[in-house]
Design an enzyme around this catalytic site. Structure first.
Site, PDB file in Angstrom:
ATOM      1  CG  ASP A   1      -2.105   0.945   1.046  1.00  0.00           C
ATOM      2  OD1 ASP A   1      -3.230   0.416   0.892  1.00  0.00           O
ATOM      3  OD2 ASP A   1      -1.936   2.178   1.036  1.00  0.00           O
TER       4      ASP A   1
ATOM      5  CE1 TYR B   1     -11.726   4.686 -10.006  1.00  0.00           C
ATOM      6  CE2 TYR B   1     -13.952   4.482 -10.879  1.00  0.00           C
ATOM      7  CZ  TYR B   1     -12.949   4.040 -10.036  1.00  0.00           C
ATOM      8  OH  TYR B   1     -13.166   2.940  -9.233  1.00  0.00           O
TER       9      TYR B   1
HETATM   10  N1  LIG Z   1     -15.448   1.301  -3.451  1.00  0.00           N
HETATM   11  C1  LIG Z   1     -16.113   1.174  -4.580  1.00  0.00           C
HETATM   12  O1  LIG Z   1     -17.322   1.460  -4.667  1.00  0.00           O
HETATM   13  C2  LIG Z   1     -15.414   0.637  -5.803  1.00  0.00           C
HETATM   14  C3  LIG Z   1     -16.207   0.315  -6.916  1.00  0.00           C
HETATM   15  C4  LIG Z   1     -15.580  -0.177  -8.056  1.00  0.00           C
HETATM   16  C5  LIG Z   1     -14.208  -0.347  -8.094  1.00  0.00           C
HETATM   17  N2  LIG Z   1     -13.460  -0.012  -6.998  1.00  0.00           N
HETATM   18  C6  LIG Z   1     -12.019  -0.209  -7.096  1.00  0.00           C
HETATM   19  O2  LIG Z   1     -11.593  -1.049  -6.062  1.00  0.00           O
HETATM   20  C7  LIG Z   1     -10.260  -0.735  -5.684  1.00  0.00           C
HETATM   21  C8  LIG Z   1     -10.177  -0.528  -4.190  1.00  0.00           C
HETATM   22  O3  LIG Z   1     -11.085   0.502  -3.827  1.00  0.00           O
HETATM   23  P1  LIG Z   1     -11.528   0.764  -2.315  1.00  0.00           P
HETATM   24  O4  LIG Z   1     -12.964   1.154  -2.359  1.00  0.00           O
HETATM   25  O5  LIG Z   1     -11.106  -0.331  -1.435  1.00  0.00           O
HETATM   26  O6  LIG Z   1     -10.677   2.118  -2.039  1.00  0.00           O
HETATM   27  P2  LIG Z   1      -9.919   2.633  -0.753  1.00  0.00           P
HETATM   28  O7  LIG Z   1      -9.583   4.054  -1.022  1.00  0.00           O
HETATM   29  O8  LIG Z   1     -10.670   2.316   0.486  1.00  0.00           O
HETATM   30  O9  LIG Z   1      -8.590   1.750  -0.740  1.00  0.00           O
HETATM   31  C9  LIG Z   1      -7.630   1.878  -1.745  1.00  0.00           C
HETATM   32  C10 LIG Z   1      -6.257   1.564  -1.174  1.00  0.00           C
HETATM   33  O10 LIG Z   1      -5.320   1.708  -2.232  1.00  0.00           O
HETATM   34  C11 LIG Z   1      -4.205   2.429  -1.739  1.00  0.00           C
HETATM   35  N3  LIG Z   1      -3.539   3.121  -2.834  1.00  0.00           N
HETATM   36  C12 LIG Z   1      -3.979   4.207  -3.507  1.00  0.00           C
HETATM   37  N4  LIG Z   1      -3.072   4.626  -4.375  1.00  0.00           N
HETATM   38  C13 LIG Z   1      -2.014   3.789  -4.272  1.00  0.00           C
HETATM   39  C14 LIG Z   1      -0.753   3.720  -4.923  1.00  0.00           C
HETATM   40  N5  LIG Z   1      -0.384   4.639  -5.813  1.00  0.00           N
HETATM   41  N6  LIG Z   1       0.086   2.715  -4.596  1.00  0.00           N
HETATM   42  C15 LIG Z   1      -0.275   1.797  -3.667  1.00  0.00           C
HETATM   43  N7  LIG Z   1      -1.451   1.845  -2.991  1.00  0.00           N
HETATM   44  C16 LIG Z   1      -2.311   2.828  -3.305  1.00  0.00           C
HETATM   45  C17 LIG Z   1      -4.773   3.386  -0.710  1.00  0.00           C
HETATM   46  O11 LIG Z   1      -3.801   3.848   0.198  1.00  0.00           O
HETATM   47  C18 LIG Z   1      -5.863   2.542  -0.059  1.00  0.00           C
HETATM   48  O12 LIG Z   1      -5.383   1.853   1.059  1.00  0.00           O
HETATM   49  C19 LIG Z   1      -9.881   0.501  -6.495  1.00  0.00           C
HETATM   50  O13 LIG Z   1      -9.132   0.105  -7.633  1.00  0.00           O
HETATM   51  C20 LIG Z   1     -11.229   1.058  -6.908  1.00  0.00           C
HETATM   52  O14 LIG Z   1     -11.150   1.827  -8.092  1.00  0.00           O
HETATM   53  C21 LIG Z   1     -14.037   0.469  -5.856  1.00  0.00           C
END
Ligand SMILES: NC(=O)c1ccc[n+]([C@@H]2O[C@H](COP(=O)([O-])OP(=O)(O)OC[C@H]3O[C@@H](n4cnc5c(N)ncnc54)[C@H](O)[C@@H]3O)[C@@H](O)[C@H]2O)c1
Length: 294
Positions: free
Chosen positions: A56, A188
């Site tokens: 992370d 995005y």
């Molecule tokens: N939450 C939703 O509704 C949703 C829906 C569709 C897709 N997603 C995708 O799921 C994935 C996870 O989303 P989430 O909701 O758990 O988000 P979140 O923000 O809760 O967690 C994302 C994690 O990724 C880490 N991160 C961000 N940039 C980074 C980098 N450059 N290098 C390493 N780590 C990095 C952050 O520190 C965080 O811990 C993402 O790819 C997001 O686009 C989420």
């Protein structure tokens, strides 16, 4: 018929589903593992017997208008995985940084001697909330660098080790934003469409060496406090949705009228990681409550 107390349990073929431990002996690398979907995947993989490499950024990123995961959150994910008996290596690693990615993968191989699974989960939903002619070059580049280039860097670093084993599984966490457009989320949407293209291209490149590459497209995932998740809250903020109306915005046009649960995404990731899905590559698993079926 009686059994001696130390008799070996009945043989369960890998990937036979049901209650079998499906990832025993596998090493899984998960990016963005500090919280949210990454934490759900990490703990589910640990439950299924995998040892895990948790990456992370673990610190805020200039230009991203909300807090990233922290070192403490990453340590919490690691502790949860250890509770399930997994060996864990957790490291701060920014997927935008090629040298850091390569080093993290080398450290993982030095520790575990192999790599079987990559979950490209790290992603950011902002800076967003603007129409395209208002988006700055820096904002656009940052979104693509994390959400699209990051997964490419992780694939490039890990596949040589999977190739040595004669196979592996890559799972890219995309989004319904990879399948349809969303207003004021152009970077995005573009990055996630690109991630599905990368999934298909990589599936073709690596099928000959036994590496499968698939994607999961979640819809709106509930912000689960246990996972310290807050992406939906951030999207609501960036769109300027009035207080209290966020959930209704996400449920609009969703036939099940229920937000997706991160555990459903993690369960799909386990399925794509193990031999249950041996015939599946270059595919997209949609978990969106029917949003894109309309
Ligand atoms: N939450 C939703 O509704 C949703 C829906 C569709 C897709 N997603 C995708 O799921 C994935 C996870 O989303 P989430 O909701 O758990 O988000 P979140 O923000 O809760 O967690 C994302 C994690 O990724 C880490 N991160 C961000 N940039 C980074 C980098 N450059 N290098 C390493 N780590 C990095 C952050 O520190 C965080 O811990 C993402 O790819 C997001 O686009 C989420």
């Amino acid at each position: 018929m009686t059994f001696a107390i130390n008799q070996a349990p009945a043989y369960v073929p890998a990937g036979s589903g049901g209650s079998a431990i499906r990832l025993k002996g596998k090493i899984a690398v998960i990016t963005g593992a500090g919280r949210g979907i990454g934490r759900a995947c990490a703990t589910r993989f640990a439950q299924e017997g995998a040892d895990v490499v948790l990456l992370d950024v673990a610190g805020d990123i200039p230009g991203i208008p909300y807090r990233m995961g922290t070192r403490e959150q990453l340590a919490r994910t690691a502790a949860l995985c250890r509770q399930h008996g997994a060996a864990v290596l957790d490291m701060a690693c920014d997927v935008r940084d090629r040298a850091a990615v390569d080093q993290a993968v080398e450290r993982a191989v030095a520790r575990f001697g192999r790599l079987d699974i990559l979950v490209n989960n790290a992603g950011v939903c902002g800076p967003s909330g603007k129409v395209i002619d208002q988006v700055g070059d820096d904002e656009w580049t940052l979104m693509l660098d994390v959400n699209l280039n990051g997964p490419m860097r992780m694939i490039r670093a890990t596949v040589p080790y999977m190739t040595q084993l004669g196979g592996g599984s890559v799972i890219n966490i995309a989004s319904t934003a990879g399948l349809v457009g969303y207003r004021r989320f152009s970077a995005y949407v573009t990055a996630k469409h690109g991630l599905l293209g990368l999934t298909r291209a990589a599936a073709l490149d690596y099928a000959p060496v036994g590496i499968r590459v698939n994607a999961i497209c979640p819809g709106s995932v509930r912000d689960d406090p246990e996972l310290e998740a807050s992406m939906l809250a951030e999207i609501v903020r960036s769109l300027g949705v009035p207080e209290g109306q966020g959930t209704e915005v996400f449920l609009y046009g969703q036939p099940t009228r229920q937000l997706v649960d991160a555990q459903q995404v993690a369960a799909a990731a386990v399925h794509l990681a193990c031999d249950d899905s041996a015939g599946t590559t270059g595919a997209t698993q949609v978990i969106d409550g029917g949003y894109t079926a309309i």
